[in-house]
Design an enzyme around this catalytic site. Structure first.
Site, PDB file in Angstrom:
ATOM      1  N   ASN A 123       0.925  -1.284   0.120  1.00  0.00           N
ATOM      2  CA  ASN A 123      -0.015   0.101  -0.116  1.00  0.00           C
ATOM      3  C   ASN A 123       0.962   1.006  -0.031  1.00  0.00           C
ATOM      4  OD1 ASN A 123       1.197   0.460   2.283  1.00  0.00           O
ATOM      5  ND2 ASN A 123      -0.989  -0.512   3.464  1.00  0.00           N
ATOM      6  N   ASP A 159      -2.214 -11.353 -12.646  1.00  0.00           N
ATOM      7  CA  ASP A 159      -2.079 -11.374 -11.240  1.00  0.00           C
ATOM      8  C   ASP A 159      -1.745 -12.556 -10.249  1.00  0.00           C
ATOM      9  OD1 ASP A 159      -2.470  -9.070 -11.517  1.00  0.00           O
ATOM     10  OD2 ASP A 159      -4.362  -8.756 -10.888  1.00  0.00           O
ATOM     11  N   GLU A 214      -0.104   0.642 -14.655  1.00  0.00           N
ATOM     12  CA  GLU A 214       0.227  -0.281 -14.290  1.00  0.00           C
ATOM     13  C   GLU A 214      -0.405  -1.704 -15.186  1.00  0.00           C
ATOM     14  OE1 GLU A 214      -1.392  -1.951 -10.933  1.00  0.00           O
ATOM     15  OE2 GLU A 214       0.176  -3.588 -10.214  1.00  0.00           O
ATOM     16  N   HIS A 215      -1.217  -1.241 -14.503  1.00  0.00           N
ATOM     17  CA  HIS A 215      -1.593  -3.327 -16.241  1.00  0.00           C
ATOM     18  C   HIS A 215      -3.063  -1.656 -17.232  1.00  0.00           C
ATOM     19  CE1 HIS A 215      -2.167  -4.648 -11.891  1.00  0.00           C
ATOM     20  NE2 HIS A 215      -1.528  -5.717 -12.466  1.00  0.00           N
TER      21      HIS A 215
HETATM   22  N1  LIG Z   1       1.333  -3.038  -7.540  1.00  0.00           N
HETATM   23  C1  LIG Z   1       1.985  -3.809  -7.606  1.00  0.00           C
HETATM   24  O1  LIG Z   1       2.673  -4.029  -8.204  1.00  0.00           O
HETATM   25  C2  LIG Z   1       1.492  -4.506  -6.645  1.00  0.00           C
HETATM   26  C3  LIG Z   1       0.301  -3.648  -6.101  1.00  0.00           C
HETATM   27  N2  LIG Z   1      -0.231  -4.034  -5.280  1.00  0.00           N
HETATM   28  C4  LIG Z   1      -1.081  -3.409  -4.075  1.00  0.00           C
HETATM   29  O2  LIG Z   1      -1.095  -3.546  -2.102  1.00  0.00           O
HETATM   30  C5  LIG Z   1      -1.464  -2.925  -1.405  1.00  0.00           C
HETATM   31  C6  LIG Z   1      -1.880  -3.945  -0.872  1.00  0.00           C
HETATM   32  O3  LIG Z   1      -2.390  -3.261   0.276  1.00  0.00           O
HETATM   33  P1  LIG Z   1      -2.854  -3.856   2.012  1.00  0.00           P
HETATM   34  O4  LIG Z   1      -3.769  -4.555   2.089  1.00  0.00           O
HETATM   35  O5  LIG Z   1      -3.140  -2.117   2.752  1.00  0.00           O
HETATM   36  O6  LIG Z   1      -1.451  -4.674   2.317  1.00  0.00           O
HETATM   37  P2  LIG Z   1      -0.416  -4.334   3.350  1.00  0.00           P
HETATM   38  O7  LIG Z   1       0.257  -5.578   2.649  1.00  0.00           O
HETATM   39  O8  LIG Z   1       0.895  -3.496   1.708  1.00  0.00           O
HETATM   40  O9  LIG Z   1       0.030  -3.082   4.135  1.00  0.00           O
HETATM   41  C7  LIG Z   1      -0.948  -3.422   5.596  1.00  0.00           C
HETATM   42  C8  LIG Z   1       0.592  -2.686   6.358  1.00  0.00           C
HETATM   43  O10 LIG Z   1       0.614  -1.040   5.888  1.00  0.00           O
HETATM   44  C9  LIG Z   1       0.753  -0.889   7.646  1.00  0.00           C
HETATM   45  N3  LIG Z   1      -0.612   0.307   7.775  1.00  0.00           N
HETATM   46  C10 LIG Z   1      -1.931   0.011   7.610  1.00  0.00           C
HETATM   47  N4  LIG Z   1      -2.368   1.896   8.347  1.00  0.00           N
HETATM   48  C11 LIG Z   1      -1.767   2.171   8.127  1.00  0.00           C
HETATM   49  C12 LIG Z   1      -1.315   3.509   8.877  1.00  0.00           C
HETATM   50  N5  LIG Z   1      -1.878   4.419   9.192  1.00  0.00           N
HETATM   51  N6  LIG Z   1      -0.286   3.583   9.534  1.00  0.00           N
HETATM   52  C13 LIG Z   1       1.513   3.822   9.133  1.00  0.00           C
HETATM   53  N7  LIG Z   1       0.856   2.223   8.191  1.00  0.00           N
HETATM   54  C14 LIG Z   1       0.016   1.518   8.128  1.00  0.00           C
HETATM   55  C15 LIG Z   1       0.041  -1.670   8.711  1.00  0.00           C
HETATM   56  O11 LIG Z   1       1.101  -1.825   9.437  1.00  0.00           O
HETATM   57  C16 LIG Z   1      -0.198  -3.218   7.654  1.00  0.00           C
HETATM   58  O12 LIG Z   1       1.103  -4.295   8.018  1.00  0.00           O
HETATM   59  C17 LIG Z   1      -2.882  -2.575  -2.744  1.00  0.00           C
HETATM   60  O13 LIG Z   1      -2.589  -1.005  -2.881  1.00  0.00           O
HETATM   61  C18 LIG Z   1      -2.930  -3.225  -4.104  1.00  0.00           C
HETATM   62  O14 LIG Z   1      -3.429  -2.473  -4.907  1.00  0.00           O
HETATM   63  C19 LIG Z   1      -0.506  -5.785  -5.004  1.00  0.00           C
HETATM   64  C20 LIG Z   1      -0.224  -6.619  -5.578  1.00  0.00           C
HETATM   65  C21 LIG Z   1       0.517  -5.537  -6.943  1.00  0.00           C
HETATM   66  O1  LIG Z   2      -1.629  -4.359  -8.638  1.00  0.00           O
HETATM   67  C1  LIG Z   2      -0.833  -5.919  -9.163  1.00  0.00           C
HETATM   68  O2  LIG Z   2       0.156  -6.159  -9.794  1.00  0.00           O
HETATM   69  C2  LIG Z   2      -1.853  -6.629  -8.820  1.00  0.00           C
HETATM   70  O3  LIG Z   2      -3.377  -6.513  -9.479  1.00  0.00           O
HETATM   71  C3  LIG Z   2      -1.309  -8.096  -8.370  1.00  0.00           C
HETATM   72  S1  LIG Z   2      -2.731  -8.949  -7.396  1.00  0.00           S
HETATM   73  O4  LIG Z   2      -4.132  -8.761  -7.761  1.00  0.00           O
HETATM   74  O5  LIG Z   2      -2.438  -8.739  -6.048  1.00  0.00           O
HETATM   75  O6  LIG Z   2      -2.492 -10.281  -7.816  1.00  0.00           O
HETATM   76 ZN   LIG Z   3      -5.324  -7.894  -9.816  1.00  0.00          ZN
END
Ligand SMILES: NC(=O)C1=CN([C@@H]2O[C@H](COP(=O)(O)OP(=O)(O)OC[C@H]3O[C@@H](n4cnc5c(N)ncnc54)[C@H](O)[C@@H]3O)[C@@H](O)[C@H]2O)C=CC1
Ligand SMILES: O=C(O)[C@@H](O)CS(=O)(=O)O
Ligand SMILES: [Zn+2]
Length: 435
Positions: A205, A354, A320-321
């Site tokens: 995130n 993904d 990104e995609h």
């Molecule tokens: N660009 C890419 O290749 C990819 C991007 N993503 C993105 O990854 C992200 C995953 O996000 P999450 O589910 O949130 O999991 P995450 O594992 O990235 O974040 C969770 C962590 O955020 C921290 N957190 C939450 N609120 C907080 C705050 N207010 N202050 C400080 N720390 C805080 C917590 O410590 C928690 O452990 C999504 O935005 C998703 O779109 C996912 C897969 C691929």
């Molecule tokens: O940003 C990404 O690549 C995600 O969409 C991958 S996933 O859907 O979290 O596996």
């Molecule tokens: Zn996805």
């Protein structure tokens, strides 16, 4: 250029950056000072976790035993494809040595970084596939020591068992029950393992992505992989139901996930816009809330007259995609320049990439697609150079070097050439003056 916006986004990928930077900077500073103890406190405060940080072998075995056999096979299906694609990438680059002029040899070596820190997101969803994308790729690249971390939850007694099983399958050497900034910082500084990362990789995130960005320089990073983005380019031949489904499919990632449609046909655009709210409303609660906010705040629909305009709009977003659901796919493949990963034709979709089709899903967001692709074996491999020379080759190279150095005013450099010329060719005269 005539681009008509049928829906304009209220927010951009950069919205809220200042707050994120302040929070992350404070956390990194506190961890620098307070070390492991401060990390434990953040884990307790932010994720409610006060159990073990280092995951032991018995916990990994228990996770494997808890997972249904078919799921393990599915994870292996995905792993094999991602690994095979990474192996082809590895084979596409090579070491070489070339004799640039008689007696002057220059070469390229490919040296993997020693320690990689792989972040696997796990806040809202259990991102099992992300563990494959970073760890399997690091392994193929030849990284000796792989540290991985993900968000612990009380309900699972730590990291989600699916993520844990996958981390182990793909070759993680150390696994930490840590998410967010505290996970990233622990891997950067080698807390709990004694192995500071040479490179930090993986998506997350905005806090995770920002922590990596701020640590860049102290350690390497793969790229800025923040909240997921999707852009679909569609023409009159596209199926509005499939286009809408793909947009909603990625909007569930989170409330800050941009969802963009660039259409060459007004009717198609209007049909998609009419379908999206219903598809979002039909999702389960958590997913619906995320997708509703993403579409409301970050959803955008642009109508273009020509393919060239659509390419210009898409390249400006550098999504990104990027999906193309339009005729003449080769034309689009040849003309689009800025994206993380491209999905050509209705028969493929972002979710395939993904989860399991083989290309990496750790991809650039927030416009980073203008200057980098996604995670690949290359990110873990340093392309370094070396050279060696005969004494005879010094005759030309030392004179040229000395003259360029003197032109630049760098007398010390020049003399390293003169000293060699005097030693290797005693009594001979050389012209090493800039004038
Ligand atoms: N660009 C890419 O290749 C990819 C991007 N993503 C993105 O990854 C992200 C995953 O996000 P999450 O589910 O949130 O999991 P995450 O594992 O990235 O974040 C969770 C962590 O955020 C921290 N957190 C939450 N609120 C907080 C705050 N207010 N202050 C400080 N720390 C805080 C917590 O410590 C928690 O452990 C999504 O935005 C998703 O779109 C996912 C897969 C691929
Ligand atoms: O940003 C990404 O690549 C995600 O969409 C991958 S996933 O859907 O979290 O596996
Ligand atoms: Zn996805």
């Amino acid at each position: 250029m005539t681009v008509d916006y049928l829906k304009k986004a209220e927010r951009q990928p950069t919205t809220g950056e200042t707050d994120t930077r302040r929070i992350v900077a404070e956390m990194l500073e506190a961890i620098r000072e307070g070390g492991e103890e401060r990390v434990r406190r953040y884990a307790a405060d932010l994720d409610g976790w006060s159990g073990d940080i280092v995951v032991g072998p018995e916990t990994i075995e228990a996770a494997a035993a808890a997972l249904p056999e078919r799921l393990k096979q599915d994870i292996e299906f995905a792993w094999r494809r991602v690994r095979d694609f990474a192996e082809r990438q590895r084979a596409s680059i090579s070491e070489f040595e070339v004799e640039l002029s008689p007696g002057l040899f220059a070469g390229q070596r490919l040296i993997p970084v020693r320690t990689a820190g792989c972040y696997v997101p796990g806040g809202r969803y259990a991102h099992v596939a992300s563990a494959i994308m970073s760890i399997a790729t690091a392994k193929v690249a030849g990284v000796e020591n792989i540290v991985a971390c993900s968000v612990p939850t009380d309900g699972h007694g730590g990291i989600h068992p699916g993520i844990l099983y996958t981390m182990d399958l793909c070759g993680a050497d150390h696994i930490l029950n840590l998410g967010g900034v505290q996970g990233i910082a622990a891997m950067a500084y080698g807390l709990f393992t004694g192995h500071p990362a040479d490179i930090l990789v993986g998506p997350g995130n905005r806090f995770v992505a920002e922590a990596k960005r701020m640590l860049f320089g102290e350690v390497g990073i793969d790229l800025f992989a923040g909240p997921t983005e999707i852009l679909v380019i569609a023409d009159a031949t596209a199926d509005p139901r499939i286009v809408a489904s793909d947009l909603v499919g990625q909007a569930e990632h989170g409330p800050d996930s941009p969802v963009w449609l660039v259409s060459l046909d007004r009717t198609l655009a209007e049909e998609v816009m009419a379908l999206v709210p219903g598809l979002i409303a039909a999702l389960p609660d958590t997913q619906r809330k995320a997708a509703e906010a993403a579409w409301r705040d970050y959803g955008e629909v642009a109508l273009c007259d020509t393919r060239e305009e659509a390419v210009a709009v898409s390249d400006r977003y550098a999504p990104e995609h990027l999906e193309v659901q339009a005729g003449d796919l080769d034309w689009w493949l040849g003309h689009l320049a800025n994206y993380g990963s491209l999905f050509l034709g209705e028969e493929t979709t972002v979710a395939f990439g993904d989860k399991c089709s083989g290309t990496n899903h750790i991809l650039p967001t927030k416009g980073a697609g203008r200057y980098t692709g996604g995670l690949s074996v290359h990110k873990f491999i340093k392309t370094v150079t070396y050279q060696r020379m005969t004494r005879e080759a010094n005759r030309d190279v030392a004179q040229v070097m000395a003259r360029i150095s003197r032109l630049e005013g760098m007398e010390g450099h020049a003399r390293t050439g003169n000293d060699r010329l005097e030693k290797y060719f005693p009594g001979e005269a050389f012209d090493t003056d800039a004038a």
